[in-house]
Design a protein around this motif. Structure first.
Motif, PDB file in Angstrom:
ATOM      1  N   THR A  19       0.834  -1.200   0.000  1.00 22.85           N
ATOM      2  CA  THR A  19       0.000   0.000   0.000  1.00 22.85           C
ATOM      3  C   THR A  19       0.865   1.246   0.000  1.00 22.85           C
ATOM      4  OG1 THR A  19      -1.717  -1.197   1.211  1.00 22.85           O
ATOM      5  CG2 THR A  19      -1.823   1.213   1.252  1.00 22.85           C
ATOM      6  N   HIS A  22       2.325   2.249  -3.396  1.00 20.15           N
ATOM      7  CA  HIS A  22       1.352   2.895  -4.275  1.00 20.15           C
ATOM      8  C   HIS A  22       1.090   4.333  -3.819  1.00 20.15           C
ATOM      9  CE1 HIS A  22       0.770  -1.219  -5.623  1.00 20.15           C
ATOM     10  NE2 HIS A  22       0.117  -0.740  -6.681  1.00 20.15           N
ATOM     11  N   TRP A  75      -5.177   0.164  -9.383  1.00 25.32           N
ATOM     12  CA  TRP A  75      -5.205   0.704  -8.017  1.00 25.32           C
ATOM     13  C   TRP A  75      -4.530   2.068  -7.979  1.00 25.32           C
ATOM     14  CZ3 TRP A  75      -2.324  -1.606  -3.210  1.00 25.32           C
ATOM     15  CH2 TRP A  75      -2.904  -1.116  -2.039  1.00 25.32           C
ATOM     16  N   GLU A  78      -6.937   4.575  -9.177  1.00 28.31           N
ATOM     17  CA  GLU A  78      -7.980   4.855  -8.178  1.00 28.31           C
ATOM     18  C   GLU A  78      -7.448   5.756  -7.071  1.00 28.31           C
ATOM     19  OE1 GLU A  78     -10.076   1.427  -6.749  1.00 28.31           O
ATOM     20  OE2 GLU A  78     -10.623   0.785  -8.769  1.00 28.31           O
ATOM     21  N   GLU A  94      -7.614  -2.483  -2.927  1.00 26.64           N
ATOM     22  CA  GLU A  94      -6.938  -2.785  -4.194  1.00 26.64           C
ATOM     23  C   GLU A  94      -7.846  -3.625  -5.076  1.00 26.64           C
ATOM     24  OE1 GLU A  94      -2.849  -4.782  -5.989  1.00 26.64           O
ATOM     25  OE2 GLU A  94      -3.178  -4.832  -3.830  1.00 26.64           O
TER      26      GLU A  94
END
Length: 100
Positions: A19, A22, A75, A78, A94
Protein backbone atom coordinates in the motif's frame (compact mmCIF):
# COMPACT_ATOMS: atom_id res chain seq x y z
CA UNK A 1 5.11 -3.32 7.21
CA UNK A 2 6.41 0.02 5.98
CA UNK A 3 6.45 3.39 7.67
CA UNK A 4 5.57 6.86 6.45
CA UNK A 5 7.54 9.48 8.39
CA UNK A 6 5.87 12.91 8.20
CA UNK A 7 7.23 16.25 9.38
CA UNK A 8 10.19 17.26 11.47
CA UNK A 9 10.41 15.89 14.07
CA UNK A 10 8.57 13.08 12.32
CA UNK A 11 5.25 11.53 13.18
CA UNK A 12 5.38 7.92 11.98
CA UNK A 13 2.55 5.89 10.46
CA UNK A 14 2.72 2.14 9.86
CA UNK A 15 1.33 1.19 6.45
CA UNK A 16 1.56 -2.13 4.60
CA UNK A 17 4.58 -2.09 2.21
CA UNK A 18 2.46 -2.74 -0.89
CA UNK A 19 0.00 0.00 0.00
CA UNK A 20 2.77 2.43 0.95
CA UNK A 21 4.52 1.91 -2.40
CA UNK A 22 1.35 2.89 -4.27
CA UNK A 23 0.72 5.86 -1.95
CA UNK A 24 4.32 7.02 -2.43
CA UNK A 25 3.92 7.09 -6.22
CA UNK A 26 0.75 9.17 -5.95
CA UNK A 27 2.23 11.63 -3.45
CA UNK A 28 5.49 12.05 -5.38
CA UNK A 29 3.60 12.70 -8.63
CA UNK A 30 1.56 15.43 -6.93
CA UNK A 31 4.65 16.99 -5.34
CA UNK A 32 6.57 16.95 -8.65
CA UNK A 33 3.76 19.14 -10.01
CA UNK A 34 4.11 21.33 -6.89
CA UNK A 35 0.56 20.42 -5.82
CA UNK A 36 -0.60 20.18 -2.21
CA UNK A 37 -2.84 17.37 -1.02
CA UNK A 38 -4.47 16.01 2.08
CA UNK A 39 -3.96 12.39 3.03
CA UNK A 40 -6.33 10.62 5.42
CA UNK A 41 -4.94 7.65 7.33
CA UNK A 42 -7.35 5.38 9.20
CA UNK A 43 -6.13 2.86 11.78
CA UNK A 44 -8.19 -0.25 11.02
CA UNK A 45 -7.83 -1.58 14.57
CA UNK A 46 -8.99 1.55 16.41
CA UNK A 47 -10.81 3.44 13.60
CA UNK A 48 -8.67 6.46 14.52
CA UNK A 49 -8.59 8.81 11.52
CA UNK A 50 -5.76 11.28 11.02
CA UNK A 51 -5.43 13.78 8.20
CA UNK A 52 -2.09 15.08 6.97
CA UNK A 53 -1.53 18.18 4.84
CA UNK A 54 1.27 17.47 2.37
CA UNK A 55 2.95 20.21 0.37
CA UNK A 56 6.22 20.51 -1.55
CA UNK A 57 7.91 21.77 1.65
CA UNK A 58 6.72 18.83 3.80
CA UNK A 59 9.42 16.51 5.10
CA UNK A 60 8.49 12.95 4.11
CA UNK A 61 10.36 9.67 4.28
CA UNK A 62 9.06 6.31 3.09
CA UNK A 63 10.61 3.29 4.81
CA UNK A 64 10.09 -0.28 3.62
CA UNK A 65 10.73 -3.75 5.00
CA UNK A 66 10.57 -5.42 1.58
CA UNK A 67 11.61 -4.73 -2.05
CA UNK A 68 9.40 -2.62 -4.32
CA UNK A 69 6.28 -4.65 -5.19
CA UNK A 70 4.74 -4.95 -8.63
CA UNK A 71 2.51 -1.92 -9.18
CA UNK A 72 -1.20 -2.43 -9.84
CA UNK A 73 -2.00 0.29 -12.40
CA UNK A 74 -5.74 0.09 -11.72
CA UNK A 75 -5.21 0.70 -8.02
CA UNK A 76 -2.71 3.46 -8.72
CA UNK A 77 -5.31 5.23 -10.89
CA UNK A 78 -7.98 4.86 -8.18
CA UNK A 79 -5.61 6.37 -5.62
CA UNK A 80 -4.77 9.23 -8.02
CA UNK A 81 -8.50 9.85 -8.45
CA UNK A 82 -8.98 10.11 -4.67
CA UNK A 83 -5.95 12.43 -4.38
CA UNK A 84 -7.50 14.71 -7.01
CA UNK A 85 -10.88 14.77 -5.27
CA UNK A 86 -12.04 17.36 -2.75
CA UNK A 87 -11.72 14.80 0.08
CA UNK A 88 -8.06 14.09 -0.73
CA UNK A 89 -5.94 10.96 -0.87
CA UNK A 90 -7.28 8.02 1.06
CA UNK A 91 -6.49 4.35 0.85
CA UNK A 92 -9.12 2.43 -1.09
CA UNK A 93 -9.22 -1.37 -1.51
CA UNK A 94 -6.94 -2.78 -4.19
CA UNK A 95 -8.90 -3.98 -7.24
CA UNK A 96 -8.04 -7.31 -8.79
CA UNK A 97 -6.26 -7.21 -12.12
CA UNK A 98 -8.15 -8.81 -15.02
CA UNK A 99 -6.94 -12.27 -16.07
CA UNK A 100 -4.76 -12.31 -19.17
Amino acid sequence: MGTLHYGSPPASFKIDDRTLAHVELVIMAKLRRRENLSFAIVDEKTSLRQALWISPVTTLRFEYDAPMPEINRLWLQELVDTANSSSGLRIVPEPELPER
